[in-house]
Design a protein around this motif. Structure first.
Motif, PDB file in Angstrom:
ATOM      1  N   LEU A 104       0.852  -1.189   0.000  1.00 40.61           N
ATOM      2  CA  LEU A 104       0.000   0.000   0.000  1.00 40.61           C
ATOM      3  C   LEU A 104       0.885   1.234   0.000  1.00 40.61           C
ATOM      4  N   SER A 105       0.769   2.029  -1.044  1.00 38.62           N
ATOM      5  CA  SER A 105       1.576   3.238  -1.193  1.00 38.62           C
ATOM      6  C   SER A 105       0.686   4.462  -1.084  1.00 38.62           C
ATOM      7  N   ILE A 106       1.040   5.387  -0.192  1.00 40.31           N
ATOM      8  CA  ILE A 106       0.309   6.633  -0.013  1.00 40.31           C
ATOM      9  C   ILE A 106       1.133   7.744  -0.654  1.00 40.31           C
ATOM     10  N   SER A 107       0.621   8.333  -1.737  1.00 38.33           N
ATOM     11  CA  SER A 107       1.448   9.270  -2.495  1.00 38.33           C
ATOM     12  C   SER A 107       0.804  10.635  -2.703  1.00 38.33           C
ATOM     13  N   GLY A 108      -0.406  10.847  -2.190  1.00 41.66           N
ATOM     14  CA  GLY A 108      -1.084  12.132  -2.381  1.00 41.66           C
ATOM     15  C   GLY A 108      -1.368  12.824  -1.075  1.00 41.66           C
ATOM     16  N   ASN A 109      -2.464  13.588  -1.048  1.00 40.24           N
ATOM     17  CA  ASN A 109      -2.851  14.373   0.124  1.00 40.24           C
ATOM     18  C   ASN A 109      -4.308  14.107   0.501  1.00 40.24           C
ATOM     19  N   ASN A 110      -4.604  14.273   1.789  1.00 44.76           N
ATOM     20  CA  ASN A 110      -6.004  14.284   2.274  1.00 44.76           C
ATOM     21  C   ASN A 110      -6.765  13.000   1.940  1.00 44.76           C
ATOM     22  N   SER A 111      -6.111  11.861   2.058  1.00 47.03           N
ATOM     23  CA  SER A 111      -6.781  10.591   1.793  1.00 47.03           C
ATOM     24  C   SER A 111      -6.890   9.765   3.076  1.00 47.03           C
ATOM     25  N   LYS A 112      -7.881   8.874   3.091  1.00 45.60           N
ATOM     26  CA  LYS A 112      -8.127   8.022   4.251  1.00 45.60           C
ATOM     27  C   LYS A 112      -8.233   6.566   3.798  1.00 45.60           C
ATOM     28  N   VAL A 113      -7.465   5.715   4.452  1.00 44.65           N
ATOM     29  CA  VAL A 113      -7.529   4.272   4.230  1.00 44.65           C
ATOM     30  C   VAL A 113      -7.889   3.630   5.564  1.00 44.65           C
ATOM     31  N   SER A 114      -8.942   2.819   5.586  1.00 45.29           N
ATOM     32  CA  SER A 114      -9.382   2.243   6.860  1.00 45.29           C
ATOM     33  C   SER A 114      -9.804   0.794   6.696  1.00 45.29           C
ATOM     34  N   ASP A 115      -9.609   0.032   7.776  1.00 46.67           N
ATOM     35  CA  ASP A 115     -10.075  -1.353   7.868  1.00 46.67           C
ATOM     36  C   ASP A 115      -9.582  -2.179   6.684  1.00 46.67           C
ATOM     37  N   VAL A 116      -8.252  -2.231   6.557  1.00 43.60           N
ATOM     38  CA  VAL A 116      -7.621  -3.006   5.499  1.00 43.60           C
ATOM     39  C   VAL A 116      -6.621  -3.984   6.107  1.00 43.60           C
ATOM     40  N   GLU A 117      -6.326  -5.025   5.343  1.00 45.75           N
ATOM     41  CA  GLU A 117      -5.271  -5.969   5.678  1.00 45.75           C
ATOM     42  C   GLU A 117      -4.222  -5.877   4.578  1.00 45.75           C
ATOM     43  N   VAL A 118      -2.963  -5.774   4.975  1.00 43.88           N
ATOM     44  CA  VAL A 118      -1.860  -5.507   4.043  1.00 43.88           C
ATOM     45  C   VAL A 118      -0.817  -6.597   4.258  1.00 43.88           C
ATOM     46  N   MET A 119      -0.468  -7.345   3.175  1.00 41.55           N
ATOM     47  CA  MET A 119       0.358  -8.522   3.456  1.00 41.55           C
ATOM     48  C   MET A 119       1.145  -9.033   2.247  1.00 41.55           C
TER      49      MET A 119
END
Length: 244
Positions: A104-119
């Protein structure tokens, strides 16, 4: 077909894709356009109505189906977007171990990621706050596991930008669980059972929270760290940290 269908929804007038339960096989990662919403289902949906409460377990999987060098991520999030109730599974199919390889890559602004599984990347990062210009992003209630690094705040991020990883569980990470190359906020997380297999050039045990040579600082508050190979907090030549 899955990749094309999801991207078509995200680029449509609605700027939204809602996925039902199941496994969606992808030839390459999803590059989420700005001002969009990508939502899966959860185990609490039951009727498929996608009305999950916060904290529900995701029941929609995006999985890389074969080794790929087309993208170095499973999901890349840009600006003003929301993501929820997804299992992001690299399936050890991200090729290469470059600086930006992540599930999961966060590359911008003002975003929300919730209730995820990353593996599932032996060569990359679970959650990477990647761009030094990114600000005001939050990853909330993420379960990160079976990655080489857990969470990384990139070099160049400052205290003016307020990127946060909150309410998560980081476990079974080979090296450092949460790393601060730049400023970040780690609040109310559980970190455990990690740091057992840091590779070259510095073989050894990884830490729960790690920083080396950064003056950007960070916030580490209300976290629980236990059963680590290395130290719970490993800070070397860093400054401007608030730890409580």
């Amino acid at each position: 077909a899955n990749h094309a269908a999801i991207m078509a929804c995200l680029r449509s007038e609605e700027r939204s894709a809602v996925l039902g339960p199941g496994i969606f096989l992808l030839p390459s990662g999803i590059d989420l356009p700005g001002n969009t919403s990508l939502r899966g289902s959860s185990l609490s949906d039951g009727d498929g109505a996608n009305t999950s409460d916060a904290g529900a377990m995701p029941n929609t999987t995006l999985r890389l189906v074969a080794p790929t060098a087309m993208t170095d991520f499973v999901l890349r999030v840009s600006s003003d977007s929301e993501v929820s109730y997804l299992i992001l599974d690299a399936a050890d199919n991200i090729v290469g171990a470059g600086c930006c390889t992540s599930v999961l890559s966060i590359s911008g602004n003002n975003s929300k990621v919730s209730d995820v599984e990353v593996m599932n990347t032996r060569v990359g990062v679970g959650v990477h706050f990647l761009q030094p210009t990114s600000r005001d992003n939050i990853v909330l209630r993420a379960h990160v596991h079976d990655c080489y690094y857990g969470v990384v705040f990139a070099h160049g991020l400052s205290s003016k930008q307020q990127n946060r990883f909150e309410g998560g569980l980081v476990e079974d990470v080979a090296c450092d669980a949460i790393s601060f190359a730049g400023f970040g906020e780690a609040v109310n997380n559980t970190v455990r059972l990690s740091g057992f297999a840091c590779g070259p050039p510095n073989y050894g045990c990884g830490a729960g929270f790690f920083c080396r040579g950064s003056s950007a600082g960070g916030l580490i508050a209300q976290n629980e760290v236990y059963d680590m190979c290395g130290m719970a907090l490993d800070v070397d030549s860093c400054s401007m940290f608030n730890v409580s």
